[in-house]
Design a protein around this motif. Structure first.
Motif, PDB file in Angstrom:
ATOM      1  N   SER A   1       0.810  -1.220   0.000  1.00 24.14           N
ATOM      2  CA  SER A   1       0.000   0.000   0.000  1.00 24.14           C
ATOM      3  C   SER A   1       0.843   1.270   0.000  1.00 24.14           C
ATOM      4  CB  SER A   1      -0.948  -0.007   1.198  1.00 24.14           C
ATOM      5  OG  SER A   1      -0.232  -0.138   2.414  1.00 24.14           O
ATOM      6  N   GLY A   2       2.159   1.122  -0.048  1.00 24.21           N
ATOM      7  CA  GLY A   2       3.038   2.277  -0.204  1.00 24.21           C
ATOM      8  C   GLY A   2       3.273   3.108   1.032  1.00 24.21           C
ATOM      9  N   VAL A   3       3.069   2.541   2.237  1.00 26.63           N
ATOM     10  CA  VAL A   3       3.272   3.326   3.460  1.00 26.63           C
ATOM     11  C   VAL A   3       4.504   2.868   4.255  1.00 26.63           C
ATOM     12  CG1 VAL A   3       0.819   3.870   3.645  1.00 26.63           C
ATOM     13  CG2 VAL A   3       1.728   1.855   4.837  1.00 26.63           C
ATOM     14  N   ALA A   4       5.294   1.934   3.692  1.00 34.87           N
ATOM     15  CA  ALA A   4       6.475   1.406   4.397  1.00 34.87           C
ATOM     16  C   ALA A   4       7.698   2.249   4.054  1.00 34.87           C
ATOM     17  CB  ALA A   4       6.706  -0.048   4.010  1.00 34.87           C
ATOM     18  N   ARG A   5       8.308   2.855   5.074  1.00 36.02           N
ATOM     19  CA  ARG A   5       9.523   3.660   4.845  1.00 36.02           C
ATOM     20  C   ARG A   5      10.783   2.808   4.870  1.00 36.02           C
ATOM     21  NH1 ARG A   5       7.926   8.421   9.063  1.00 36.02           N
ATOM     22  NH2 ARG A   5       7.683   6.562  10.345  1.00 36.02           N
ATOM     23  N   ARG A   6      10.701   1.605   5.468  1.00 30.76           N
ATOM     24  CA  ARG A   6      11.858   0.712   5.531  1.00 30.76           C
ATOM     25  C   ARG A   6      11.422  -0.671   5.039  1.00 30.76           C
ATOM     26  NH1 ARG A   6      11.599   3.220  10.250  1.00 30.76           N
ATOM     27  NH2 ARG A   6      10.989   1.355  11.414  1.00 30.76           N
ATOM     28  N   PRO A   7      11.192  -0.815   3.734  1.00 32.60           N
ATOM     29  CA  PRO A   7      10.679  -2.093   3.211  1.00 32.60           C
ATOM     30  C   PRO A   7      11.594  -3.259   3.550  1.00 32.60           C
ATOM     31  CG  PRO A   7      10.587  -0.365   1.538  1.00 32.60           C
ATOM     32  CD  PRO A   7      11.395   0.186   2.673  1.00 32.60           C
ATOM     33  N   ILE A   8      11.002  -4.396   3.823  1.00 35.05           N
ATOM     34  CA  ILE A   8      11.753  -5.626   4.117  1.00 35.05           C
ATOM     35  C   ILE A   8      12.061  -6.323   2.800  1.00 35.05           C
ATOM     36  CG2 ILE A   8      11.601  -7.897   5.243  1.00 35.05           C
ATOM     37  CD1 ILE A   8       9.669  -6.493   7.283  1.00 35.05           C
ATOM     38  N   THR A   9      13.297  -6.728   2.619  1.00 32.85           N
ATOM     39  CA  THR A   9      13.699  -7.380   1.365  1.00 32.85           C
ATOM     40  C   THR A   9      14.033  -8.850   1.550  1.00 32.85           C
ATOM     41  OG1 THR A   9      15.971  -6.599   1.738  1.00 32.85           O
ATOM     42  CG2 THR A   9      14.551  -5.229   0.348  1.00 32.85           C
ATOM     43  N   ASP A  10      14.593  -9.221   2.693  1.00 27.91           N
ATOM     44  CA  ASP A  10      14.963 -10.612   2.950  1.00 27.91           C
ATOM     45  C   ASP A  10      13.972 -11.199   3.954  1.00 27.91           C
ATOM     46  OD1 ASP A  10      16.076 -13.051   3.668  1.00 27.91           O
ATOM     47  OD2 ASP A  10      18.153 -12.307   3.605  1.00 27.91           O
ATOM     48  N   TRP A  11      12.953 -11.886   3.443  1.00 27.11           N
ATOM     49  CA  TRP A  11      11.884 -12.390   4.313  1.00 27.11           C
ATOM     50  C   TRP A  11      12.329 -13.562   5.168  1.00 27.11           C
ATOM     51  CZ3 TRP A  11       7.827  -9.488   5.211  1.00 27.11           C
ATOM     52  CH2 TRP A  11       7.517  -8.487   4.279  1.00 27.11           C
ATOM     53  N   ASP A  12      13.240 -14.379   4.668  1.00 25.27           N
ATOM     54  CA  ASP A  12      13.760 -15.488   5.485  1.00 25.27           C
ATOM     55  C   ASP A  12      14.506 -14.935   6.697  1.00 25.27           C
ATOM     56  OD1 ASP A  12      12.712 -17.427   3.830  1.00 25.27           O
ATOM     57  OD2 ASP A  12      14.542 -17.608   2.618  1.00 25.27           O
ATOM     58  N   ALA A  13      15.314 -13.914   6.449  1.00 21.02           N
ATOM     59  CA  ALA A  13      16.066 -13.295   7.557  1.00 21.02           C
ATOM     60  C   ALA A  13      15.106 -12.632   8.543  1.00 21.02           C
ATOM     61  CB  ALA A  13      17.060 -12.273   7.008  1.00 21.02           C
ATOM     62  N   TYR A  14      14.043 -12.033   8.022  1.00 22.00           N
ATOM     63  CA  TYR A  14      13.075 -11.376   8.901  1.00 22.00           C
ATOM     64  C   TYR A  14      12.373 -12.402   9.798  1.00 22.00           C
ATOM     65  CZ  TYR A  14       9.050  -8.599  10.432  1.00 22.00           C
ATOM     66  OH  TYR A  14       8.098  -7.958  11.194  1.00 22.00           O
ATOM     67  N   ASN A  15      11.977 -13.534   9.217  1.00 29.28           N
ATOM     68  CA  ASN A  15      11.346 -14.583  10.023  1.00 29.28           C
ATOM     69  C   ASN A  15      12.305 -15.133  11.071  1.00 29.28           C
ATOM     70  OD1 ASN A  15       8.703 -14.652   9.010  1.00 29.28           O
ATOM     71  ND2 ASN A  15       9.325 -15.826   7.234  1.00 29.28           N
ATOM     72  N   ASP A  16      13.579 -15.282  10.698  1.00 27.64           N
ATOM     73  CA  ASP A  16      14.582 -15.722  11.668  1.00 27.64           C
ATOM     74  C   ASP A  16      14.693 -14.715  12.814  1.00 27.64           C
ATOM     75  OD1 ASP A  16      15.120 -18.009  10.269  1.00 27.64           O
ATOM     76  OD2 ASP A  16      16.923 -17.228   9.283  1.00 27.64           O
ATOM     77  N   LYS A  17      14.668 -13.424  12.455  1.00 31.59           N
ATOM     78  CA  LYS A  17      14.756 -12.366  13.468  1.00 31.59           C
ATOM     79  C   LYS A  17      13.575 -12.444  14.437  1.00 31.59           C
ATOM     80  CE  LYS A  17      14.076  -7.383  13.928  1.00 31.59           C
ATOM     81  NZ  LYS A  17      13.758  -6.134  13.209  1.00 31.59           N
ATOM     82  N   LEU A  18      12.376 -12.686  13.905  1.00 34.76           N
ATOM     83  CA  LEU A  18      11.194 -12.782  14.762  1.00 34.76           C
ATOM     84  C   LEU A  18      11.285 -13.967  15.706  1.00 34.76           C
ATOM     85  CD1 LEU A  18       8.374 -11.978  12.164  1.00 34.76           C
ATOM     86  CD2 LEU A  18       9.278 -10.459  13.934  1.00 34.76           C
ATOM     87  N   ARG A  19      11.746 -15.107  15.191  1.00 39.84           N
ATOM     88  CA  ARG A  19      11.870 -16.293  16.046  1.00 39.84           C
ATOM     89  C   ARG A  19      12.911 -16.067  17.142  1.00 39.84           C
ATOM     90  NH1 ARG A  19      10.786 -19.222  11.089  1.00 39.84           N
ATOM     91  NH2 ARG A  19      12.994 -19.088  10.546  1.00 39.84           N
TER      92      ARG A  19
END
Length: 555
Positions: free
Chosen positions: A401-419
């Motif tokens: 929707s165009g409201v992200a100022r810091r888009p996430i590019t590496d989703w695997d790394a993001y999921n690892d970060k959340l875990r």
């Protein structure tokens, strides 16, 4: 769970250090050098960087992981207008939930101001401190204008959870309940009892999902909100019906869905019986629903029933949403929480309920067969998959929707970060798991006709860490799988007692007898052993027809 008493609750809140939250340093502070970096003179450098580029606040301060829970105490959790200070235990509790479920730090702020304009200015002035603002327990209709203005005037996500939290979770439940009841959302007739913040937001979201506005009847304490009535505020007027009906009893006739956000005992068994076939009832008044659970279930066996309580099936609980919505919003640098992000959360929560339930969730709730169905239309709050399901969905919604100022590019790394953030990850085990997934081996499970081993085999298969081979009777295993609600599609079952396994038993027996003949083993003895799952399974490994063998509990 034992009944919560006044004495238990007061002791819980005052024991040790009073309250439920505290501030803990995140950097070294034991030496003079540490203190010089933390405060003067070292702190001047990040200050100057932020002055030049305000977005650097997300790099050098806690802003990107900090949420404010802000209230004026005018509509506190069923207690009403008890004031800002009296509402502080609730706001501390909300801060606790943000931390334990999403790893977000949180300050509770109780503002002693009922004037909407003054309240807006106070919160707006505080907003630079935070990455997001959760408005809480503010009465309607003022809450609508307060949220609208703050969303427009602040550059960080602002959400009134009493409105949108209930809407998002109940909408996810509604999607799944309609699927189970085999109803189309565009065809259903919806009755809403209650016209406060949550009821209005729920109805708006249901319409966004496909409910037709002309099929909605909303009631308040005076009865049906229709166009004959005068003095309606803008929110009630939005849902005024043209139908010539005046009472909740009239509205319930022929309805498919009832949503209650009102008071206890306003719905009768006769009202439920007047609804359409396969009705859906969300009775969310707390602590007592609009109709008691046992009364409702006895009156309509074809009913799907949900409440706000944890001691009945299908709890509509905001904690399924708000921690992860803010997590995804802050991680993507979203400037708002918009409709796209809310709908993404709805769909993610609804989809998770259809996934096989991990054993850790069954154990947490002392259950053995949680699975998608009439009494499980939503995930449980202690499901550890919520953070890696909902937060990424919300972040994607922010980006789309165009409201992200810091888009996430590496989703695997993001999921690892959340875990890792929530302590759900173990680097050593993750390394083992990834290695197994790269080259899954054939693993024989000896006692596949037991609950634990069958679940283990299915979980391992779904995680892609091995190719299970189940030893046992096919019919028994299939019946057990159906009872447990696990999917064994694609799993090989070997019934070693079948006649068709005679050649393999003979071959294994010959192999074993040759190896053990010096110990006096004969072929007939070895052949008899091949009717034992432990011997048969190990011979599968010995002959290269499997790579590993898991014995039974006692063998």
């Amino acid at each position: 769970m034992s009944k919560v008493t006044k004495e238990m609750a007061l002791e819980y809140h005052r024991e040790g250090k009073p309250g439920k939250i505290e501030v803990v340093p995140t950097v070294p502070y034991s030496s003079q050098q540490d203190l010089a970096l933390a405060y003067s003179p070292g702190v001047a450098y990040p200050c100057l960087e932020i002055e030049q580029n305000p977005q650097d606040a997300y790099e050098y301060t806690s802003k990107g992981n900090l949420v404010a829970v802000i209230s004026n105490g005018t509509a506190v959790l069923g207690l009403g207008d008890i004031g800002a200070l009296a509402g502080k235990p609730v706001m501390e509790g909300k801060a606790l939930l943000f931390k334990i479920f999403a790893g977000l730090d949180c300050f509770d702020i109780e503002v002693n101001e009922k004037d909407p304009e003054k309240f807006i200015q106070i919160v707006k002035a505080l907003s630079p401190t935070f990455g997001g603002i959760n408005l809480e327990d503010i009465k309607a209709p003022e809450c609508f204008e307060i949220e609208r203005r703050l969303r427009e005037e602040c550059d960080i996500p602002v959400m009134h959870d009493d409105q949108h939290g209930t809407a998002i979770i109940s909408a996810a439940g509604l999607i799944n309940a309609l699927e189970i009841q085999q109803k189309n959302i565009s065809d259903i007739k919806l009755v809403v009892n209650g016209a406060g913040a949550a009821a209005v937001s729920c109805t708006r979201l249901y319409i966004a999902l496909g409910v037709r506005p002309e099929n909605v009847v909303m009631c308040d304490s005076k009865g049906v909100i229709n166009r004959k009535r005068t003095g309606l505020n803008a929110q009630k007027l939005e849902f005024a019906t043209d139908r010539d009906i005046d009472t909740l009893e009239d509205a319930m006739k022929g309805a498919d869905v009832f949503l209650g956000l009102s008071v206890k005992d306003v719905v009768t068994p006769e009202m439920l019986k007047s609804m359409n076939d396969r009705p859906i009832v969300f009775a969310l008044a707390n602590p007592d629903p609009e109709i008691a659970y046992d009364v409702a279930m006895e009156s309509r066996p074809d009913l799907i029933f949900a409440t706000g309580r944890s001691d009945y099936p299908n709890q509509i609980n905001n904690v399924l949403g708000f921690p992860y919505i803010f997590r995804g919003a802050l991680d993507s640098g979203a400037t708002v929480i918009n409709e796209t992000m809310k709908l993404a959360a709805v769909k993610a929560i609804a989809a998770l309920a259809k996934e096989p339930v991990p054993s850790v969730v069954n154990a947490a709730y002392e259950m053995s067969n949680l699975r998608f169905g009439r009494e499980y239309i939503l995930p449980k709050p202690l499901d550890p998959r919520l953070i890696t399901t909902v937060a990424p969905a919300v972040a994607r919604g922010a980006m789309e929707s165009g409201v992200a100022r810091r888009p996430i590019t590496d989703w695997d790394a993001y999921n690892d970060k959340l875990r890792q953030l929530m302590g759900y990850d173990n680097k050593l085990m993750r390394r083992f798991t990834e290695e197994a997934q790269r080259n899954p081996k054939r693993v024989v499970f000896a006692e596949a006709n037991t609950d634990n081993m069958l679940r283990a085999a299915v979980n391992a298969y779904q995680d892609g860490i091995c190719i299970p081979i189940l030893l046992g009777n096919e019919e028994m295993i299939e019946k057990r799988a159906a009872r447990l609600g696990v999917d064994i599609t694609g799993l090989e079952i070997v019934n070693l007692r079948h006649d068709r396994e005679a050649d393999r038993r003979a071959r294994y027996a010959m192999n074993l007898a040759e190896k053990r003949q010096r110990d006096g083993m004969t072929y007939p003895e070895a052949l008899e052993m091949m009717f034992d799952r432990n011997y048969f399974g190990m011979m599968m490994v010995e002959t290269g027809e499997a790579d590993a063998f898991i014995a039974g509990t006692y063998s």
